[in-house]
Design a protein around this motif. Structure first.
Motif, PDB file in Angstrom:
ATOM      1  N   CYS A   5       0.741   7.546  -9.007  1.00  0.00           N
ATOM      2  CA  CYS A   5      -0.104   7.682  -7.812  1.00  0.00           C
ATOM      3  C   CYS A   5       0.249   8.908  -6.989  1.00  0.00           C
ATOM      4  CB  CYS A   5       0.003   6.417  -6.962  1.00  0.00           C
ATOM      5  SG  CYS A   5      -0.614   4.949  -7.791  1.00  0.00           S
TER       6      CYS A   5
ATOM      7  N   LYS B  34       0.820  -1.215   0.000  1.00  0.00           N
ATOM      8  CA  LYS B  34       0.000   0.000   0.000  1.00  0.00           C
ATOM      9  C   LYS B  34       0.856   1.268   0.000  1.00  0.00           C
ATOM     10  CE  LYS B  34      -3.733  -2.299   2.538  1.00  0.00           C
ATOM     11  NZ  LYS B  34      -4.525  -2.337   3.797  1.00  0.00           N
TER      12      LYS B  34
ATOM     13  N   ARG C 135       2.816   3.762  -4.322  1.00  0.00           N
ATOM     14  CA  ARG C 135       1.734   4.712  -4.058  1.00  0.00           C
ATOM     15  C   ARG C 135       2.213   5.918  -3.258  1.00  0.00           C
ATOM     16  NH1 ARG C 135      -4.125   3.196  -1.292  1.00  0.00           N
ATOM     17  NH2 ARG C 135      -5.173   5.156  -1.787  1.00  0.00           N
ATOM     18  N   LYS C 136       2.992   5.670  -2.208  1.00  0.00           N
ATOM     19  CA  LYS C 136       3.485   6.751  -1.355  1.00  0.00           C
ATOM     20  C   LYS C 136       4.979   7.013  -1.553  1.00  0.00           C
ATOM     21  CE  LYS C 136      -0.441   7.503   0.731  1.00  0.00           C
ATOM     22  NZ  LYS C 136      -1.168   8.790   0.553  1.00  0.00           N
TER      23      LYS C 136
ATOM     24  N   HIS D 106      -3.385   0.693  -7.493  1.00  0.00           N
ATOM     25  CA  HIS D 106      -3.501   1.469  -6.254  1.00  0.00           C
ATOM     26  C   HIS D 106      -4.796   2.278  -6.142  1.00  0.00           C
ATOM     27  CE1 HIS D 106       0.590   0.503  -5.090  1.00  0.00           C
ATOM     28  NE2 HIS D 106       1.002   0.829  -6.288  1.00  0.00           N
ATOM     29  N   GLU D 107      -5.438   2.542  -7.261  1.00  0.00           N
ATOM     30  CA  GLU D 107      -6.630   3.385  -7.235  1.00  0.00           C
ATOM     31  C   GLU D 107      -7.814   2.627  -7.845  1.00  0.00           C
ATOM     32  OE1 GLU D 107      -6.447   6.289  -5.828  1.00  0.00           O
ATOM     33  OE2 GLU D 107      -4.267   6.542  -5.749  1.00  0.00           O
TER      34      GLU D 107
END
Length: 363
Positions: free
Chosen positions: A173, A88, A92-93, A122-123
């Protein structure tokens, strides 16, 4: 005071090999602030990439040992998260750009599908909307006619355009942190400058933090707000770009700066740091750089130096900063090289001196 988005504390990593335990990263500490670019610089094998890959937990699981330390992001120690929890965060981050886009991109998929697939992972959104986002990302990174280009395969792009695709993929992302692992090494010198400017512009637009891994001091001066110098798995000096280039304190940093080619030098020879980095299977006693250090003191061969504070933002691990150490003057080549950085520094990007100096170095 800028918000700290990532903290690496006493990170120590080793690899179990058939020959024994390799001490790849030894007690690395640094903070990354929101919206800044931190450059990690050092010779090949200094631990730059291993340290940064550890942040995203992409090191091989079979023989990697996280001996100690923490990697704190949003209050969580990433080393304690499960693989599902890391999925996650990874991409993504915290996203990564690697050195060779041809080995990172899938040759059997169009680039548009690859970018859209990253968004879909991720989305939650329809596939057609993900493709529209992919096209907008391609436009954002400067790929012409993205509506048609998204239908092409990686081999149909030039090296510079493939790297732009990789940047678009990494930004799919809108990550908080972008780790760029020598993303310009294989590129033409003119394209290098364009890619560096692109990453810097995107950082400002998306309010990202960037960790830039490189061995090229010209790149460092061009992009960095702060610089961490690594040697033999350890950060040995850290400070703002101006402090590292105009007031370096560690003899290894002096050597890196002296090794930088200058178009103005009348000396045909190019300085190189004598000797070779230590064998990480058998670390020497004391300071790992001591055998190559012309300024080494007797204590360097007995004890590893702690960090000494130079300023609120600058510190170096060298016994030369101890109050009882003899006063040592940096080599005169340092001064002769520093004029190069005046045109390299981030405030004055894209000048001819940037391209010219890289051309001289053969990069």
């Amino acid at each position: 005071m800028s918000e700290i988005i990532l903290s690496v504390k006493d990170l120590t990593i080793s690899f179990q090999t058939l020959d024994g335990k390799v001490s790849a990263v030894r007690g690395v500490n640094f903070d990354l602030k929101k919206g800044e670019t931190l450059a990690i610089v050092g010779e090949s094998g200094s631990g730059k990439s291993v340290s940064m890959k550890a942040i995203n937990r992409v090191l091989p699981q079979k023989n990697t040992v996280y001996d100690q330390g923490e990697i704190l992001y949003q209050g969580k120690n990433l080393l304690e998260l499960s693989e599902r929890e890391m999925e996650k965060i990874r991409g993504r981050k915290i996203a990564m750009i690697f050195q060779d886009p041809m080995t990172s991109l899938n040759p059997t998929m169009t680039v548009g599908k690859q970018i859209a697939e990253s968004i879909l992972i991720h989305e939650k959104m329809p596939k057609d909307k993900a493709m529209m986002e992919a096209i907008e990302l391609m436009r954002l990174v400067g790929i012409r006619n993205p509506e048609e280009s998204c239908k092409n395969y990686p081999h149909q792009f030039s090296g510079g355009m493939r790297q732009r695709v990789m940047i678009a993929l990494s930004l799919a992302c809108k990550p908080d942190i972008l780790i760029a692992d020598e993303p310009t090494t294989a590129l033409d010198v003119t394209i290098q400058s364009q890619i560096l400017d692109l990453i810097d512009d995107l950082k400002a637009k998306l309010n990202m933090s960037v960790i830039f891994i490189t061995h090229d001091l010209g790149v460092v001066a061009h992009v960095a707000d702060r610089v961490a110098v690594m040697y033999a798995g350890r950060i040995i000096e850290i400070g703002t770009a101006e402090e590292i280039f105009y007031n370096p304190q560690h003899p290894y940093t002096w050597g890196l700066i002296c090794s930088m080619p200058s178009l103005d030098t009348k000396d045909a020879s190019l300085y190189s740091i004598p000797g070779a980095p230590p064998n990480l299977l058998h670390m020497p006693k004391g300071d790992a750089f001591a055998p190559r250090n012309a300024y080494a003191l007797a204590i360097d061969f007995e004890e590893e130096p702690p960090f000494f504070t130079v300023s609120a933002s600058h510190a170096a691990a060298t016994w030369l900063l101890h109050p009882d150490a003899p006063k040592v003057t940096p080599p005169p080549e340092i001064i002769r090289r520093q004029h190069i950085f005046n045109s390299f520094m981030k405030k004055d990007k894209g000048g001819e001196a940037y391209v010219g100096s890289h051309a001289a170095s053969g990069r």
